[in-house]
Design a protein around this motif. Structure first.
Motif, PDB file in Angstrom:
ATOM      1  N   GLU A   1     -26.346  18.944  26.480  1.00  0.00           N
ATOM      2  CA  GLU A   1     -26.934  17.580  26.458  1.00  0.00           C
ATOM      3  C   GLU A   1     -28.528  17.611  26.285  1.00  0.00           C
ATOM      4  O   GLU A   1     -29.161  18.376  27.140  1.00  0.00           O
ATOM      5  CB  GLU A   1     -26.262  16.609  27.394  1.00  0.00           C
ATOM      6  CG  GLU A   1     -26.632  17.100  29.006  1.00  0.00           C
ATOM      7  CD  GLU A   1     -25.922  16.209  30.006  1.00  0.00           C
ATOM      8  OE1 GLU A   1     -24.718  15.955  29.714  1.00  0.00           O
ATOM      9  OE2 GLU A   1     -26.729  16.091  31.097  1.00  0.00           O
TER      10      GLU A   1
ATOM     11  N   ARG B   1     -19.862  19.106  22.465  1.00  0.00           N
ATOM     12  CA  ARG B   1     -18.859  20.009  23.022  1.00  0.00           C
ATOM     13  C   ARG B   1     -18.143  21.031  21.921  1.00  0.00           C
ATOM     14  O   ARG B   1     -17.835  20.519  20.892  1.00  0.00           O
ATOM     15  CB  ARG B   1     -17.656  19.263  23.767  1.00  0.00           C
ATOM     16  CG  ARG B   1     -16.363  20.108  24.268  1.00  0.00           C
ATOM     17  CD  ARG B   1     -15.374  19.073  25.092  1.00  0.00           C
ATOM     18  NE  ARG B   1     -14.517  19.830  25.730  1.00  0.00           N
ATOM     19  CZ  ARG B   1     -13.437  20.022  25.352  1.00  0.00           C
ATOM     20  NH1 ARG B   1     -12.915  19.484  23.925  1.00  0.00           N
ATOM     21  NH2 ARG B   1     -12.281  20.655  25.707  1.00  0.00           N
TER      22      ARG B   1
ATOM     23  N   GLU C   1     -15.501   9.323  27.110  1.00  0.00           N
ATOM     24  CA  GLU C   1     -14.101   9.446  27.747  1.00  0.00           C
ATOM     25  C   GLU C   1     -13.975   8.181  28.915  1.00  0.00           C
ATOM     26  O   GLU C   1     -15.213   8.336  29.609  1.00  0.00           O
ATOM     27  CB  GLU C   1     -13.791  10.706  28.051  1.00  0.00           C
ATOM     28  CG  GLU C   1     -13.508  11.789  27.028  1.00  0.00           C
ATOM     29  CD  GLU C   1     -12.247  11.256  25.922  1.00  0.00           C
ATOM     30  OE1 GLU C   1     -11.427  10.435  26.465  1.00  0.00           O
ATOM     31  OE2 GLU C   1     -12.271  11.909  24.764  1.00  0.00           O
TER      32      GLU C   1
ATOM     33  N   GLN D   1     -21.793  13.098  20.416  1.00  0.00           N
ATOM     34  CA  GLN D   1     -22.002  11.829  20.617  1.00  0.00           C
ATOM     35  C   GLN D   1     -23.639  11.513  20.819  1.00  0.00           C
ATOM     36  O   GLN D   1     -24.264  12.392  21.248  1.00  0.00           O
ATOM     37  CB  GLN D   1     -21.372  11.193  22.189  1.00  0.00           C
ATOM     38  CG  GLN D   1     -21.820  12.024  23.217  1.00  0.00           C
ATOM     39  CD  GLN D   1     -21.115  11.497  24.783  1.00  0.00           C
ATOM     40  OE1 GLN D   1     -20.174  11.336  24.805  1.00  0.00           O
ATOM     41  NE2 GLN D   1     -22.110  11.142  25.664  1.00  0.00           N
TER      42      GLN D   1
ATOM     43  N   PHE E   1     -14.009  14.756  25.089  1.00  0.00           N
ATOM     44  CA  PHE E   1     -14.527  15.651  26.075  1.00  0.00           C
ATOM     45  C   PHE E   1     -13.631  15.809  27.461  1.00  0.00           C
ATOM     46  O   PHE E   1     -12.697  14.893  27.176  1.00  0.00           O
ATOM     47  CB  PHE E   1     -15.966  15.041  26.662  1.00  0.00           C
ATOM     48  CG  PHE E   1     -16.899  15.127  25.598  1.00  0.00           C
ATOM     49  CD1 PHE E   1     -18.020  16.034  25.663  1.00  0.00           C
ATOM     50  CD2 PHE E   1     -17.293  13.979  24.670  1.00  0.00           C
ATOM     51  CE1 PHE E   1     -18.915  16.179  24.817  1.00  0.00           C
ATOM     52  CE2 PHE E   1     -18.240  13.974  23.629  1.00  0.00           C
ATOM     53  CZ  PHE E   1     -19.216  15.003  23.779  1.00  0.00           C
TER      54      PHE E   1
ATOM     55  N   ASN F   1     -14.997  12.376  32.129  1.00  0.00           N
ATOM     56  CA  ASN F   1     -15.758  11.224  31.706  1.00  0.00           C
ATOM     57  C   ASN F   1     -17.168  11.633  31.762  1.00  0.00           C
ATOM     58  O   ASN F   1     -17.980  10.853  31.731  1.00  0.00           O
ATOM     59  CB  ASN F   1     -15.295   9.954  32.392  1.00  0.00           C
ATOM     60  CG  ASN F   1     -15.420  10.106  34.054  1.00  0.00           C
ATOM     61  OD1 ASN F   1     -16.001  11.004  34.474  1.00  0.00           O
ATOM     62  ND2 ASN F   1     -14.883   9.100  34.515  1.00  0.00           N
ATOM     63  N   ARG F   2     -17.598  13.043  32.042  1.00  0.00           N
ATOM     64  CA  ARG F   2     -18.867  13.359  32.234  1.00  0.00           C
ATOM     65  C   ARG F   2     -19.281  14.420  31.277  1.00  0.00           C
ATOM     66  O   ARG F   2     -18.409  15.228  31.142  1.00  0.00           O
ATOM     67  CB  ARG F   2     -19.512  13.913  33.431  1.00  0.00           C
ATOM     68  CG  ARG F   2     -19.441  12.634  34.675  1.00  0.00           C
ATOM     69  CD  ARG F   2     -20.389  11.601  34.432  1.00  0.00           C
ATOM     70  NE  ARG F   2     -20.670  10.798  35.438  1.00  0.00           N
ATOM     71  CZ  ARG F   2     -19.884   9.880  36.109  1.00  0.00           C
ATOM     72  NH1 ARG F   2     -18.666   9.670  35.546  1.00  0.00           N
ATOM     73  NH2 ARG F   2     -20.183   9.345  36.991  1.00  0.00           N
ATOM     74  N   VAL F   3     -20.349  14.667  30.651  1.00  0.00           N
ATOM     75  CA  VAL F   3     -20.516  15.711  29.684  1.00  0.00           C
ATOM     76  C   VAL F   3     -21.019  16.927  30.737  1.00  0.00           C
ATOM     77  O   VAL F   3     -20.540  17.794  31.006  1.00  0.00           O
ATOM     78  CB  VAL F   3     -21.634  15.622  28.621  1.00  0.00           C
ATOM     79  CG1 VAL F   3     -21.758  16.806  27.738  1.00  0.00           C
ATOM     80  CG2 VAL F   3     -21.067  14.370  27.697  1.00  0.00           C
TER      81      VAL F   3
ATOM     82  N   ASN G   1     -20.530  22.989  26.772  1.00  0.00           N
ATOM     83  CA  ASN G   1     -21.304  21.739  26.722  1.00  0.00           C
ATOM     84  C   ASN G   1     -22.776  21.766  26.609  1.00  0.00           C
ATOM     85  O   ASN G   1     -23.114  22.798  27.148  1.00  0.00           O
ATOM     86  CB  ASN G   1     -20.735  20.854  27.783  1.00  0.00           C
ATOM     87  CG  ASN G   1     -19.309  20.298  27.866  1.00  0.00           C
ATOM     88  OD1 ASN G   1     -18.557  20.485  26.819  1.00  0.00           O
ATOM     89  ND2 ASN G   1     -18.989  19.974  28.816  1.00  0.00           N
TER      90      ASN G   1
ATOM     91  N   ALA H   1     -25.325  14.644  23.127  1.00  0.00           N
ATOM     92  CA  ALA H   1     -24.529  15.823  23.718  1.00  0.00           C
ATOM     93  C   ALA H   1     -23.502  16.123  22.871  1.00  0.00           C
ATOM     94  O   ALA H   1     -22.591  15.503  21.828  1.00  0.00           O
ATOM     95  CB  ALA H   1     -23.712  14.972  25.075  1.00  0.00           C
TER      96      ALA H   1
ATOM     97  N   SER I   1     -19.625  10.712  29.321  1.00  0.00           N
ATOM     98  CA  SER I   1     -19.171  10.957  28.172  1.00  0.00           C
ATOM     99  C   SER I   1     -18.381   9.392  27.496  1.00  0.00           C
ATOM    100  O   SER I   1     -18.264   8.727  28.070  1.00  0.00           O
ATOM    101  CB  SER I   1     -18.281  12.007  27.973  1.00  0.00           C
ATOM    102  OG  SER I   1     -16.722  11.717  28.781  1.00  0.00           O
TER     103      SER I   1
END
Length: 297
Positions: free
Chosen positions: A221, A209, A56, A181, A44, A47-49, A219, A207, A54
């Protein structure tokens, strides 16, 4: 044949055999060195979807400043410009202690909430010398709601403002263009309105991507809350949006039925539905700064 000639012949043959054996050993060693560990990256883009964390992490020594915005719902009509007259915001910063350990702090205007988190990536998807099919991370968050007490005359406790979230993030980058994920989640609320509500709320989030171009990705979720934990009227959160990368910035434009941008609100306080136009347009802006440069080995 003289003794010297015989000795010379034997020496030549022996030397050739030794060199041949050494060459085999050298090639074998080179073969081992060539088989390195190749880790998956950029599953991703941040670090957020969208709302969810995420799999990451923020790189070591990097500070990631995030500004998140949610307008009002589209069903508010033209009088409120389809939600654009209303907005909530979250401002936060995430910092990479190591490449696997990230910490962060933030403040949301929604319910005037302060939040903090720790995320540790304990498995990394890899191939080559070490094969690991998935990436796994553990997330722990704390949130403090700081609104004025509805009934200040009674005895109120600071602990009643507290929320805790624990989440296991399991994901895989299946190809350069597709990542997925799942995140088993539990949210603990110290205070609930009625005895019919659960203090510990269990949910499963998913979620994904899909990379559309070099700089644009789609993206999505969804958070499913297990039944009989919340009062009637609360909904599962669904969000869909686009990542747009421009140098050091990542813009995330999206639509969601969740007003809250952190886990307790996302899981336990979503009340709008997509079917009746209860959809917020919003965006996240991420800008990274290198605070501590990695040491050159």
């Amino acid at each position: 044949m003289s003794k010297f000639s015989l000795f010379l012949l034997l020496f030549t043959l022996g030397s050739g055999a030794v060199l041949y054996a050494q060459e085999d050993d050298l090639l074998a060693l080179l073969g081992e060195e060539e088989e390195t560990i190749e880790y998956a990256n950029a599953s991703f883009k941040t670090n957020r979807v969208i709302n969810l964390h995420s799999l990451e992490s923020t790189s070591a020594g990097v500070l990631d400043i995030k500004i998140s915005h949610r307008f009002g719902t589209l069903n508010r009509g033209a009088y409120e410009l389809f939600g654009l007259d209303n907005a909530s915001i979250r401002i936060g910063g995430d910092y990479g202690i190591t490449d696997q350990l990230t910490v962060g702090l933030g403040r949301s205007s929604y319910q005037k909430t302060f939040d903090g988190f720790v995320k540790y990536k304990f498995l990394r998807q890899s191939k080559g010398k070490k094969v690991m099919p998935v990436t796994a991370a553990f997330l722990a968050t704390t949130a403090i709601q700081s609104m004025k007490w509805q009934n200040p005359d009674r005895e109120n406790y600071f602990s009643s403002r507290m929320y805790y979230t624990f989440q296991l993030i399991l994901g895989r980058k299946f190809s350069e263009n597709f990542s997925l994920q799942v995140s088993p989640t539990v949210v603990h609320r110290n205070l609930v309105k009625t005895v019919a509500e659960a203090h510990d709320v269990y949910a499963i989030a998913a979620a994904g991507r899909i990379k559309l171009t070099k700089r644009v990705a789609l993206n999505a979720e969804y958070t499913y809350v297990l039944p009989d934990q919340l009062l009637p009227g609360f909904r599962n959160a669904l969000s869909v949006g686009f990542d747009i990368e421009t140098g050091g910035h990542v813009f995330q434009l999206h639509f969601t039925n969740s007003t809250s941008m952190i886990e307790p609100g996302l899981v336990t306080q979503t009340v709008e539905t997509w079917g009746n136009g209860g959809i917020h347009f919003g965006f996240n802006v991420s800008r990274v700064f290198t605070v501590v440069r990695p040491k050159i080995q």
